[in-house]
Write a protein that holds these residues in place. Structure first.
Motif, PDB file in Angstrom:
ATOM      1  N   PHE A  87      -2.296 -33.803  -9.532  1.00 18.65           N
ATOM      2  CA  PHE A  87      -1.766 -33.067 -10.686  1.00 18.65           C
ATOM      3  C   PHE A  87      -2.767 -31.979 -11.054  1.00 18.65           C
ATOM      4  O   PHE A  87      -3.968 -32.240 -11.110  1.00 18.65           O
ATOM      5  N   THR A  88      -2.262 -30.767 -11.285  1.00 21.72           N
ATOM      6  CA  THR A  88      -3.151 -29.728 -11.837  1.00 21.72           C
ATOM      7  C   THR A  88      -2.893 -29.695 -13.335  1.00 21.72           C
ATOM      8  O   THR A  88      -1.765 -29.938 -13.780  1.00 21.72           O
ATOM      9  N   GLY A 127      -9.257 -40.074  -9.536  1.00 23.18           N
ATOM     10  CA  GLY A 127     -10.465 -39.234  -9.531  1.00 23.18           C
ATOM     11  C   GLY A 127     -10.162 -37.824 -10.003  1.00 23.18           C
ATOM     12  O   GLY A 127      -9.021 -37.369  -9.898  1.00 23.18           O
ATOM     13  N   LEU A 128     -11.185 -37.176 -10.609  1.00 23.16           N
ATOM     14  CA  LEU A 128     -11.063 -35.748 -10.936  1.00 23.16           C
ATOM     15  C   LEU A 128     -11.601 -34.991  -9.733  1.00 23.16           C
ATOM     16  O   LEU A 128     -12.724 -35.241  -9.287  1.00 23.16           O
ATOM     17  N   LEU A 129     -10.779 -34.106  -9.190  1.00 23.62           N
ATOM     18  CA  LEU A 129     -11.152 -33.397  -7.961  1.00 23.62           C
ATOM     19  C   LEU A 129     -11.681 -32.018  -8.326  1.00 23.62           C
ATOM     20  O   LEU A 129     -10.959 -31.175  -8.863  1.00 23.62           O
ATOM     21  N   TYR A 130     -12.975 -31.821  -8.076  1.00 22.58           N
ATOM     22  CA  TYR A 130     -13.596 -30.523  -8.364  1.00 22.58           C
ATOM     23  C   TYR A 130     -13.787 -29.754  -7.063  1.00 22.58           C
ATOM     24  O   TYR A 130     -13.980 -30.360  -6.009  1.00 22.58           O
ATOM     25  N   LEU A 234      -6.254 -33.755 -10.980  1.00 14.49           N
ATOM     26  CA  LEU A 234      -6.312 -35.209 -11.146  1.00 14.49           C
ATOM     27  C   LEU A 234      -5.638 -35.855  -9.932  1.00 14.49           C
ATOM     28  O   LEU A 234      -4.507 -35.507  -9.580  1.00 14.49           O
ATOM     29  N   LEU A 235      -6.369 -36.756  -9.266  1.00 14.98           N
ATOM     30  CA  LEU A 235      -5.820 -37.464  -8.094  1.00 14.98           C
ATOM     31  C   LEU A 235      -5.509 -38.904  -8.501  1.00 14.98           C
ATOM     32  O   LEU A 235      -6.353 -39.562  -9.115  1.00 14.98           O
ATOM     33  N   LEU A 236      -4.305 -39.373  -8.180  1.00 16.98           N
ATOM     34  CA  LEU A 236      -3.950 -40.788  -8.422  1.00 16.98           C
ATOM     35  C   LEU A 236      -3.631 -41.413  -7.072  1.00 16.98           C
ATOM     36  O   LEU A 236      -2.786 -40.906  -6.326  1.00 16.98           O
ATOM     37  N   TYR A 237      -4.339 -42.495  -6.723  1.00 21.02           N
ATOM     38  CA  TYR A 237      -4.045 -43.261  -5.499  1.00 21.02           C
ATOM     39  C   TYR A 237      -3.218 -44.465  -5.947  1.00 21.02           C
ATOM     40  O   TYR A 237      -3.695 -45.294  -6.727  1.00 21.02           O
ATOM     41  N   LEU A 238      -1.948 -44.525  -5.458  1.00 18.41           N
ATOM     42  CA  LEU A 238      -1.014 -45.518  -6.008  1.00 18.41           C
ATOM     43  C   LEU A 238      -0.426 -46.389  -4.903  1.00 18.41           C
ATOM     44  O   LEU A 238      -0.383 -45.972  -3.733  1.00 18.41           O
ATOM     45  N   ASN A 239       0.030 -47.555  -5.310  1.00 17.19           N
ATOM     46  CA  ASN A 239       0.790 -48.396  -4.381  1.00 17.19           C
ATOM     47  C   ASN A 239       2.235 -48.401  -4.856  1.00 17.19           C
ATOM     48  O   ASN A 239       2.548 -48.952  -5.912  1.00 17.19           O
TER      49      ASN A 239
END
Lengths: 288, 135
Positions: A87-88, A127-130, A234-239
């Motif tokens: 997500f941005t 995680g916040l991706l910079y 914003l990165l979300l790793y989901l199942n």
């Protein structure tokens, strides 16, 4: 048969035209009208925000790491998550300039809209991706402390007064010499919000970095320009627990179970009669 | 029927032009037996290209071909398939012959652009046929 085939093809064309977005079967229905709606791909590619093509480039790199050219998932990926969402921020607001001398990054207000995360997707990691607007090389390894404040999500407008803060978090990470992207783990902060299906997350982030003395005692000191940092995604790793999603751990588990079952069968027929009779005895005793 | 038997026995075993290797090839590698076929397409042909960024090509593959009568050994078919074959051939031809269909699938990873502009990597189950069977 030619005529009927032509008719069949015309019918198929019409039918496919009328079909809703095909992935709508796999995505949560949202009531929004799509008629006057830019194709999302066009939106993402040309909406003028520097961050978006960068985000797309990152996700393409992630795709190449996780799947083959034909789209077959590689086995080297963690078996736990089968979905990664990026997500941005739909609005960001930098409060004050950072201090270059100490490598502190200006605090920035971010608002992420998590509407697209359906209830069937459970958060495993976030995680916040910079990334740096230009490639930057650090004089030596640097240690950073990230300070994250989760604010009241239903924040009406971007007035500078501080919304009551819900939670504050600190997380440490280290930047090595050559970095294009880095991720700040914010799983602890995001997990309760995603689990309670919050539609949007409003946070303010800032961090300071100091040179890692132990690593390079001799490296000359020198301010590094952290303002080159692009506001984070914003990165979300989901199942995804829905039936349509691929559950690798399921197939791994299945494989393991079937191999275990094979071993057990082999074990039983291999074990001497004596044991088998006690085996039988034990089970009948157990039944009793 | 002794006379018929003796007639049969007098008949040449095989026509002069009989070709054993051709016969073996036909029997061992039947031309149109049930098997997996490729079908490469782009997502624009499915009209899914405004959502999907990767992969560029998609090969869902498909099963096509005749189901041989002795299906057990090659397709892992249940005995029911053999029974259905016999019904079709001997008892009632309105009962269809067993069909050649996928037995196993593999997942597909896709990169999609969501309506709100966010980007998602997802893995979908059962998107590529990997094995055929007769059922």
């Amino acid at each position: 048969s030619q005529v009927s085939r032509g008719e069949a093809r015309a019918a198929a064309e019409a039918e496919s035209e009328s079909v809703a977005e095909p992935w709508s079967l796999l995505r949560p229905p949202d009531g929004r009208d799509r008629s006057g709606f830019l194709s999302p791909l066009f939106k993402v590619l040309y909406d003028g925000q520097g961050g978006t093509p960068r985000a797309l480039r990152y996700m393409k790199r992630l795709y190449k790491a996780y799947a083959t050219k034909e789209g077959i998932p590689k086995s080297n990926r963690s078996p736990l998550y089968n979905t990664v969402r990026l997500f941005t921020s739909c609005a960001q607001h930098t409060q004050a300039p950072g201090d270059q001398a100490t490598g502190s990054v200006p605090p920035v207000d971010l608002l992420f809209n998590l509407d697209r995360v359906p209830a069937v997707e459970h958060l495993l990691k976030s995680g916040l991706l910079y990334s740096f607007s230009n490639s930057i090389s650090f004089p030596s390894a640097v240690k950073c402390l990230c300070h994250l404040v989760i604010k009241e999500p239903e924040f009406s407008s971007w007035t500078p007064q501080r919304a009551p803060s819900l939670l504050t978090f600190n997380s440490q990470f280290e930047l090595k010499k050559k970095y294009k992207w880095f991720e700040v783990d914010v799983t602890t902060a995001l997990r309760p919000l995603v689990a309670s299906h919050k539609r949007s997350v409003h946070m303010s982030v800032n961090f300071t970095c100091v040179r890692n003395q132990q690593q390079d005692p001799v490296a000359q000191d020198g301010p590094w320009n952290m303002t080159l940092l692009v506001p984070p995604s914003l990165l979300l790793y989901l199942n995804d627990t829905s039936a349509q999603a691929h559950h690798r751990w399921d197939s791994l588990h299945y494989k393991r179970r079937s191999s275990q079952r094979a071993d057990q069968k082999g074990g039983l027929s291999a074990c001497p009669m004596g044991e088998e009779s006690t085996e039988g005895g034990r089970s009948s005793r157990h039944r009793r | 029927g002794q006379d018929t038997v003796s007639l049969e026995l007098n008949k040449p075993l095989a026509p002069a032009s009989f070709n054993l290797s051709e016969y073996l090839k036909h029997f061992l590698f039947p031309q149109h037996e049930c098997e997996l076929h490729d079908f490469r397409l782009s997502f624009s042909q499915l009209k899914w290209d405004n959502w999907i960024v990767a992969p560029h090509r998609y090969n869902p593959r498909y099963c096509k071909g005749d189901c041989p009568r002795a299906v057990g050994h090659r397709y892992g078919s249940p005995v029911h398939t053999m029974v259905q074959n016999i019904i079709h051939e001997k008892l009632n031809s309105s009962v269809p012959r067993p069909s050649c269909v996928p037995a196993k699938y593999s997942p597909l990873s896709v990169l999609t652009i969501e309506p709100d502009g966010s980007i998602a990597y997802k893995e979908y189950e059962d998107m590529i046929a990997t094995k055929c069977t007769c059922r």
